[in-house]
Scaffold this motif. Sequence first.
Motif, PDB file in Angstrom:
ATOM      1  N   PHE A  91       0.979  -1.075   0.109  1.00 51.22           N
ATOM      2  CA  PHE A  91       0.110  -0.197   0.061  1.00 51.22           C
ATOM      3  C   PHE A  91       0.898   1.143   0.190  1.00 51.22           C
ATOM      4  O   PHE A  91       1.821   1.185   0.856  1.00 51.22           O
ATOM      5  CB  PHE A  91      -0.890  -0.106   1.247  1.00 51.22           C
ATOM      6  CG  PHE A  91      -1.515   1.312   1.340  1.00 51.22           C
ATOM      7  CD1 PHE A  91      -2.806   1.492   0.725  1.00 51.22           C
ATOM      8  CD2 PHE A  91      -1.280   2.320   1.979  1.00 51.22           C
ATOM      9  CE1 PHE A  91      -3.864   2.487   0.797  1.00 51.22           C
ATOM     10  CE2 PHE A  91      -1.900   3.390   2.193  1.00 51.22           C
ATOM     11  CZ  PHE A  91      -3.281   3.635   1.652  1.00 51.22           C
ATOM     12  N   LYS A  92       0.468   2.094  -0.771  1.00 53.65           N
ATOM     13  CA  LYS A  92       1.158   3.683  -0.905  1.00 53.65           C
ATOM     14  C   LYS A  92       0.025   4.588  -0.818  1.00 53.65           C
ATOM     15  O   LYS A  92      -0.804   4.448  -1.647  1.00 53.65           O
ATOM     16  CB  LYS A  92       1.901   3.670  -2.083  1.00 53.65           C
ATOM     17  CG  LYS A  92       2.927   2.833  -2.183  1.00 53.65           C
ATOM     18  CD  LYS A  92       4.300   3.321  -2.960  1.00 53.65           C
ATOM     19  CE  LYS A  92       5.125   2.414  -3.515  1.00 53.65           C
ATOM     20  NZ  LYS A  92       5.935   1.469  -2.315  1.00 53.65           N
ATOM     21  N   PRO A  93       0.167   5.470   0.153  1.00 50.45           N
ATOM     22  CA  PRO A  93      -0.785   6.660   0.211  1.00 50.45           C
ATOM     23  C   PRO A  93      -1.000   7.485  -0.991  1.00 50.45           C
ATOM     24  O   PRO A  93       0.003   7.515  -1.709  1.00 50.45           O
ATOM     25  CB  PRO A  93      -0.478   7.348   1.341  1.00 50.45           C
ATOM     26  CG  PRO A  93       0.870   6.772   1.845  1.00 50.45           C
ATOM     27  CD  PRO A  93       1.195   5.713   1.081  1.00 50.45           C
ATOM     28  N   ASN A  94      -2.134   7.815  -1.275  1.00 48.88           N
ATOM     29  CA  ASN A  94      -2.594   8.530  -2.352  1.00 48.88           C
ATOM     30  C   ASN A  94      -1.788  10.003  -2.195  1.00 48.88           C
ATOM     31  O   ASN A  94      -2.183  10.439  -1.066  1.00 48.88           O
ATOM     32  CB  ASN A  94      -3.877   8.664  -2.623  1.00 48.88           C
ATOM     33  CG  ASN A  94      -4.490   7.543  -3.455  1.00 48.88           C
ATOM     34  OD1 ASN A  94      -3.926   6.704  -3.810  1.00 48.88           O
ATOM     35  ND2 ASN A  94      -5.771   7.079  -2.820  1.00 48.88           N
ATOM     36  N   THR A  97      -4.780  15.638  -4.002  1.00 49.08           N
ATOM     37  CA  THR A  97      -5.041  16.061  -5.394  1.00 49.08           C
ATOM     38  C   THR A  97      -4.603  17.325  -5.663  1.00 49.08           C
ATOM     39  O   THR A  97      -4.133  17.733  -6.830  1.00 49.08           O
ATOM     40  CB  THR A  97      -6.718  15.971  -5.388  1.00 49.08           C
ATOM     41  OG1 THR A  97      -7.194  16.624  -4.383  1.00 49.08           O
ATOM     42  CG2 THR A  97      -7.372  14.554  -5.601  1.00 49.08           C
ATOM     43  N   ALA A  98      -4.676  18.371  -4.613  1.00 44.84           N
ATOM     44  CA  ALA A  98      -3.784  19.624  -4.938  1.00 44.84           C
ATOM     45  C   ALA A  98      -2.535  19.471  -5.086  1.00 44.84           C
ATOM     46  O   ALA A  98      -2.040  20.095  -6.291  1.00 44.84           O
ATOM     47  CB  ALA A  98      -4.196  20.460  -3.742  1.00 44.84           C
ATOM     48  N   ASP A  99      -1.761  18.486  -4.407  1.00 38.70           N
ATOM     49  CA  ASP A  99      -0.399  18.313  -4.779  1.00 38.70           C
ATOM     50  C   ASP A  99      -0.228  17.764  -5.822  1.00 38.70           C
ATOM     51  O   ASP A  99       0.934  17.956  -6.725  1.00 38.70           O
ATOM     52  CB  ASP A  99       0.255  17.485  -3.426  1.00 38.70           C
ATOM     53  CG  ASP A  99       0.142  18.086  -2.123  1.00 38.70           C
ATOM     54  OD1 ASP A  99       0.044  19.239  -2.175  1.00 38.70           O
ATOM     55  OD2 ASP A  99       0.204  17.444  -1.231  1.00 38.70           O
ATOM     56  N   ALA A 100      -1.096  16.716  -6.374  1.00 40.23           N
ATOM     57  CA  ALA A 100      -0.832  15.923  -7.680  1.00 40.23           C
ATOM     58  C   ALA A 100      -0.936  16.900  -8.878  1.00 40.23           C
ATOM     59  O   ALA A 100      -0.263  16.800  -9.866  1.00 40.23           O
ATOM     60  CB  ALA A 100      -1.949  14.909  -7.659  1.00 40.23           C
ATOM     61  N   SER A 101      -1.881  17.734  -8.659  1.00 40.12           N
ATOM     62  CA  SER A 101      -2.142  18.851  -9.905  1.00 40.12           C
ATOM     63  C   SER A 101      -1.001  19.738 -10.142  1.00 40.12           C
ATOM     64  O   SER A 101      -0.406  19.915 -11.249  1.00 40.12           O
ATOM     65  CB  SER A 101      -3.440  19.354  -9.819  1.00 40.12           C
ATOM     66  OG  SER A 101      -3.641  20.129  -8.560  1.00 40.12           O
ATOM     67  N   ALA A 102      -0.534  19.882  -8.861  1.00 40.83           N
ATOM     68  CA  ALA A 102       0.609  20.941  -9.118  1.00 40.83           C
ATOM     69  C   ALA A 102       1.843  20.459  -9.670  1.00 40.83           C
ATOM     70  O   ALA A 102       2.746  20.824 -10.014  1.00 40.83           O
ATOM     71  CB  ALA A 102       0.933  21.398  -7.607  1.00 40.83           C
ATOM     72  N   ALA A 103       2.160  19.011  -9.025  1.00 35.52           N
ATOM     73  CA  ALA A 103       3.327  18.191  -9.602  1.00 35.52           C
ATOM     74  C   ALA A 103       3.119  17.837 -10.956  1.00 35.52           C
ATOM     75  O   ALA A 103       4.319  17.659 -11.633  1.00 35.52           O
ATOM     76  CB  ALA A 103       3.468  16.897  -8.821  1.00 35.52           C
TER      77      ALA A 103
END
Length: 108
Positions: A91-94, A97-103
């Motif tokens: 398991f890896k934490p998601n 979403t704000a961090d993902a769009s910025a990345a």
Amino acid sequence: MSNIIRKGFVVARNTTTDAKEYVPSHWVGSSWFPQYQPLKSSAAARPAVFDPAEHNVDEVLAHLADADAAEVDRVKSAEASGKGRSTIAAFKPNIDTADASAATSPKE
């Protein structure tokens, strides 16, 4: 946490005055001093710790999805020393979403 203060003494509840008192441990619950009763355990007030061994894989993964990083590490460690299910170990934490769009957004 124990109610033992010093060897042979405990904090007990005096049912006559409803106060906590420091008394010899042999007084608590004895017929000679019936007013002294053990304190209620504070364990009931503490939230239960999630034990992955008591849950199926889907329940553990759902718990991990909502948990913070420290809880994820604790549960994965408990799982590794218990049943050792590979799905939970992987398991890896998601990423938020704000961090993902910025990345993933290109920088100009």
